[in-house]
Scaffold this motif. Sequence first.
Motif, mmCIF file in Angstrom:
data_model
loop_
_atom_site.group_PDB
_atom_site.id
_atom_site.type_symbol
_atom_site.label_atom_id
_atom_site.label_comp_id
_atom_site.label_asym_id
_atom_site.label_seq_id
_atom_site.Cartn_x
_atom_site.Cartn_y
_atom_site.Cartn_z
ATOM 1 N N VAL A 293 0.840 -1.200 0.000
ATOM 2 C CA VAL A 293 0.000 0.000 0.000
ATOM 3 C C VAL A 293 0.873 1.248 0.000
ATOM 4 C CG1 VAL A 293 -1.600 1.388 1.375
ATOM 5 C CG2 VAL A 293 -1.972 -1.077 1.118
ATOM 6 N N THR A 294 0.576 2.168 -0.891
ATOM 7 C CA THR A 294 1.200 3.492 -0.914
ATOM 8 C C THR A 294 0.178 4.527 -0.447
ATOM 9 O OG1 THR A 294 2.680 2.938 -2.763
ATOM 10 C CG2 THR A 294 2.253 5.272 -2.359
ATOM 11 N N PHE B 187 3.743 0.626 -4.780
ATOM 12 C CA PHE B 187 2.844 -0.483 -4.525
ATOM 13 C C PHE B 187 1.546 -0.385 -5.326
ATOM 14 C CE2 PHE B 187 5.241 -0.311 -0.370
ATOM 15 C CZ PHE B 187 6.047 -1.405 -0.676
ATOM 16 N N PRO B 188 0.848 -1.533 -5.504
ATOM 17 C CA PRO B 188 -0.324 -1.567 -6.401
ATOM 18 C C PRO B 188 -1.590 -0.958 -5.822
ATOM 19 C CG PRO B 188 0.066 -3.745 -5.463
ATOM 20 C CD PRO B 188 1.231 -2.899 -5.051
ATOM 21 N N ILE B 189 -1.614 -0.706 -4.508
ATOM 22 C CA ILE B 189 -2.782 -0.077 -3.892
ATOM 23 C C ILE B 189 -2.390 1.327 -3.437
ATOM 24 C CG2 ILE B 189 -4.511 -0.181 -2.067
ATOM 25 C CD1 ILE B 189 -4.792 -2.392 -4.131
ATOM 26 N N VAL B 190 -3.226 2.320 -3.792
ATOM 27 C CA VAL B 190 -2.970 3.710 -3.430
ATOM 28 C C VAL B 190 -4.072 4.180 -2.488
ATOM 29 C CG1 VAL B 190 -2.776 6.079 -4.275
ATOM 30 C CG2 VAL B 190 -1.783 4.199 -5.602
ATOM 31 N N VAL B 191 -3.670 4.706 -1.337
ATOM 32 C CA VAL B 191 -4.627 5.230 -0.361
ATOM 33 C C VAL B 191 -4.411 6.732 -0.248
ATOM 34 C CG1 VAL B 191 -5.447 5.162 2.027
ATOM 35 C CG2 VAL B 191 -4.655 3.059 0.918
ATOM 36 N N ARG B 192 -5.421 7.500 -0.596
ATOM 37 C CA ARG B 192 -5.327 8.948 -0.526
ATOM 38 C C ARG B 192 -5.679 9.393 0.899
ATOM 39 N NH1 ARG B 192 -7.900 14.065 -2.535
ATOM 40 N NH2 ARG B 192 -6.887 15.500 -1.106
ATOM 41 N N VAL B 193 -4.833 10.232 1.492
ATOM 42 C CA VAL B 193 -5.065 10.768 2.827
ATOM 43 C C VAL B 193 -4.744 12.262 2.818
ATOM 44 C CG1 VAL B 193 -4.740 8.658 4.170
ATOM 45 C CG2 VAL B 193 -2.743 9.975 3.471
ATOM 46 N N ASP B 194 -5.242 12.961 3.829
ATOM 47 C CA ASP B 194 -4.975 14.389 3.974
ATOM 48 C C ASP B 194 -4.376 14.658 5.344
ATOM 49 O OD1 ASP B 194 -5.724 15.291 1.504
ATOM 50 O OD2 ASP B 194 -7.743 15.910 2.102
ATOM 51 N N ALA B 195 -3.676 15.779 5.448
ATOM 52 C CA ALA B 195 -3.054 16.134 6.722
ATOM 53 C C ALA B 195 -4.086 16.550 7.760
ATOM 54 C CB ALA B 195 -2.036 17.255 6.516
ATOM 55 N N ARG C 43 -9.355 -3.294 6.302
ATOM 56 C CA ARG C 43 -10.726 -3.476 5.818
ATOM 57 C C ARG C 43 -10.870 -2.900 4.409
ATOM 58 N NH1 ARG C 43 -15.830 -4.792 7.034
ATOM 59 N NH2 ARG C 43 -17.426 -3.700 5.808
ATOM 60 N N GLY C 44 -10.307 -1.716 4.168
ATOM 61 C CA GLY C 44 -10.463 -1.089 2.874
ATOM 62 C C GLY C 44 -9.873 -1.911 1.747
ATOM 63 N N VAL C 45 -8.665 -2.419 1.938
ATOM 64 C CA VAL C 45 -8.041 -3.235 0.893
ATOM 65 C C VAL C 45 -8.824 -4.525 0.693
ATOM 66 C CG1 VAL C 45 -5.957 -4.512 0.254
ATOM 67 C CG2 VAL C 45 -5.758 -2.243 1.280
ATOM 68 N N GLY C 46 -9.289 -5.114 1.797
ATOM 69 C CA GLY C 46 -10.084 -6.338 1.683
ATOM 70 C C GLY C 46 -11.368 -6.112 0.905
ATOM 71 N N GLU C 47 -12.065 -5.005 1.180
ATOM 72 C CA GLU C 47 -13.299 -4.698 0.466
ATOM 73 C C GLU C 47 -13.027 -4.335 -0.991
ATOM 74 O OE1 GLU C 47 -16.841 -4.628 1.700
ATOM 75 O OE2 GLU C 47 -15.552 -6.147 2.620
ATOM 76 N N LEU C 48 -11.914 -3.681 -1.254
ATOM 77 C CA LEU C 48 -11.552 -3.363 -2.639
ATOM 78 C C LEU C 48 -11.390 -4.647 -3.445
ATOM 79 C CD1 LEU C 48 -10.778 -0.662 -4.240
ATOM 80 C CD2 LEU C 48 -8.420 -1.442 -3.978
ATOM 81 N N GLN C 49 -10.742 -5.632 -2.851
ATOM 82 C CA GLN C 49 -10.558 -6.902 -3.549
ATOM 83 C C GLN C 49 -11.866 -7.680 -3.652
ATOM 84 O OE1 GLN C 49 -7.365 -8.328 -0.925
ATOM 85 N NE2 GLN C 49 -5.938 -8.167 -2.635
ATOM 86 N N ARG C 50 -12.678 -7.643 -2.612
ATOM 87 C CA ARG C 50 -13.931 -8.409 -2.610
ATOM 88 C C ARG C 50 -14.924 -7.859 -3.623
ATOM 89 N NH1 ARG C 50 -18.984 -8.160 -0.797
ATOM 90 N NH2 ARG C 50 -18.682 -6.082 0.106
ATOM 91 N N ALA D 263 -12.841 -0.050 -8.398
ATOM 92 C CA ALA D 263 -11.620 0.681 -8.738
ATOM 93 C C ALA D 263 -11.291 1.713 -7.682
ATOM 94 C CB ALA D 263 -11.778 1.363 -10.090
ATOM 95 N N SER D 264 -12.330 2.217 -7.006
ATOM 96 C CA SER D 264 -12.185 3.243 -5.980
ATOM 97 C C SER D 264 -13.128 2.902 -4.839
ATOM 98 C CB SER D 264 -12.519 4.624 -6.557
ATOM 99 O OG SER D 264 -12.662 5.593 -5.538
ATOM 100 N N LEU D 265 -12.632 3.001 -3.631
ATOM 101 C CA LEU D 265 -13.446 2.670 -2.469
ATOM 102 C C LEU D 265 -13.130 3.650 -1.356
ATOM 103 C CD1 LEU D 265 -14.264 -0.785 -1.028
ATOM 104 C CD2 LEU D 265 -13.121 0.842 0.475
ATOM 105 N N GLY D 266 -14.167 4.151 -0.709
ATOM 106 C CA GLY D 266 -13.967 5.093 0.382
ATOM 107 C C GLY D 266 -15.018 4.922 1.443
ATOM 108 N N GLY D 267 -14.940 5.770 2.454
ATOM 109 C CA GLY D 267 -15.824 5.617 3.589
ATOM 110 C C GLY D 267 -16.522 6.900 3.974
ATOM 111 N N ILE D 268 -16.660 7.102 5.277
ATOM 112 C CA ILE D 268 -17.435 8.192 5.843
ATOM 113 C C ILE D 268 -16.509 9.224 6.472
ATOM 114 C CG2 ILE D 268 -19.143 8.796 7.599
ATOM 115 C CD1 ILE D 268 -20.315 7.282 5.295
ATOM 116 N N MET D 269 -16.775 10.501 6.189
ATOM 117 C CA MET D 269 -16.094 11.580 6.886
ATOM 118 C C MET D 269 -16.783 11.809 8.233
ATOM 119 S SD MET D 269 -16.192 15.668 6.214
ATOM 120 C CE MET D 269 -15.121 15.845 4.799
#
Length: 432
Positions: free
Chosen positions: A10-11, A89-97, A108-115, A119-125
């Motif tokens: 993961v990057t 790495f093949p998985i990219v996780v976007r984050v903010d400061a 969980r995120g990588v697991g759900e992406l594979q399941r 192409a893009s998966l995110g959650g709740i702010m």
Amino acid sequence: MDATGDHPGVTYVMPVLNEAAYLEAAVASILSQDYPGEVELVLALGPSTDGTDAIVERLAKRDPRIRVVQNPGMDIPIGLNLAIAAGRFPIVVRVDAHTELAPGYTARGVGELQRTGAASLGGIMVATGHPGFQAAVAQAYNSRFGLGGGAYHGESAHAGPAESAYMGIFRRDVLSEVGGFDETLRRGEDWELNYRLRTAGHTVWLDPQLRVTYWPRSTPGKLARQFRATGIWRGELVRRLGRGNSLRFFAPPLLVVNIAVAIVVLVLHLTGVLGGWLGWIAALVYLGPLAYLGLLVLAMITGHGGLADRLRFAGVLAIMHLSWVPASSSGSCAARGCRHLSHGELSAVRAYGQPRSSMRRTTRSPARPSSCGVNRSRHVRCVLASCAPSPCTRLPCTRLPSASSARAVRIASSRASRSCTTGPGASASRSK
């Protein structure tokens, strides 16, 4: 460690600019993730003035998983693409400061992406804030009154395909396929990327069990500037994509137009210009502002805390809605005295381009947008024709291997420059 099977590497990519107050907590939430695969954090560091650079240097020395790329232009999409290009790495996780990941977010995120095959998966702010104004802003972010009911801002969201999702966990190969983040945008880059992914036939997936803490702006001025910029760039996305935008994005512009018309009608009523049956018909425009006032009162009644907290909450809602709106109509070149480059000029500039995430870039600070021209480096020509902070004439950098293609860029830039220096917005731009 398994970097290719169930736990691919993961990057994490994070644009950073003047984040001394939040950066260390954000980085700690990332590096403390309990994820079995390899991870790295790539920080795209802009020219900060609050001591952020020293913090980044200290963090990078302390943990070899942290890497730094320079983002002198400061723009978020460019920084994200630079960080993605530097990742391994093949998985990219976007984050903010301004964010903190919940424990277990990555696994969980990588697991759900594979399941799901998304192409893009995110959650709740989950916005949070210190007592006072920032807490009121957080309440507004978490409320349907604040941001219009986007699925990833609500506690009642359900898992499944979505228009967009907060932050994002991506497959690197799909990001490369669609060209990464659009570097001609300054706001709304996540939504626009997810729009392109959906248009290309990919799935964007929302998982409400993925939660990200967000620290919003802490003063009225900062909040107003943020939402004014959001309005400018949402207006640009509406211009580009039209009906591709959700209907909720059109509500604030309609509100402000209604308020403006109501003010004009009120003046005409008070001066006696409007009267009789025509005056009664014109008075119908007051219904919109009155309904909005009622909404603010309802928000106060259903808000949390004491009277001061509820008043702050209503004030924050007004700042968010009315700061966004006036800018929405100014996101086009016509409103700023610039003209769009013609289709032929755009084609000439982009004909020799490479995918954005792999290009060498020459950037300039958006704080000095008043001059026009071509910024040249040894192998790169960038059209930076902009007589104002407008999305219309600032084009992505393009690799130009030949003299003829360089000439095409010079011609396009010259025409754009003349429109900036002679258009109605030129004098105002130069006076800033």
